[in-house]
Enzyme design. Sequence first.
Site, short mmCIF file in Angstrom:
data_model
loop_
_atom_site.label_atom_id
_atom_site.label_comp_id
_atom_site.label_asym_id
_atom_site.label_seq_id
_atom_site.Cartn_x
_atom_site.Cartn_y
_atom_site.Cartn_z
N LYS A 11 0.81 -1.22 0.00
CA LYS A 11 0.00 0.00 0.00
C LYS A 11 0.84 1.28 0.00
O LYS A 11 2.05 1.25 0.26
CB LYS A 11 -0.92 -0.02 1.22
N GLU A 128 -9.32 -10.45 -7.53
CA GLU A 128 -8.33 -9.39 -7.37
C GLU A 128 -7.20 -9.52 -8.39
O GLU A 128 -6.72 -8.51 -8.92
CB GLU A 128 -7.80 -9.38 -5.94
#
Length: 140
Positions: A11, A128
């Site tokens: 992230k 995903e």
Amino acid sequence: MAVERTFSMIKPDATRRNLTGAITKMLEDAGLRVVASKRVWMNRREAERFYAVHRERPFFSELVEFMSSGPTLVQVLEGENAIAKNREVMGATNPADAQEGTIRKVHALSISENSVHGSDSAETAKTEITFWFSEMEIVG
């Protein structure tokens, strides 16, 4: 035990701190192999689509804002029980609850800036992975 693939994302809080190599090393040291990887900067719309499952949750807006705030490293990992192994190496969502030596215990800043995302099931992994990668980009 079956060899499987899972999705992993490093992230923005971690990419900002130049931790992509350190985190990837932790994943590889755990026996996972990176078979696809690319650095992306999600726009708001992509973040909303990727995290659509959380749309009704109170943290959704903050999550979308954070995930579109900087680059991420999206990866496909492969290995024996890759989904469970990745989740084990990541540690608990809240770094305060994560076991010593896990990615989140070592690198996360907070429950919302927790450095990594990983698929929680085979179905989620498939969704995903295909969100970010074509089959041609996954090279085992």
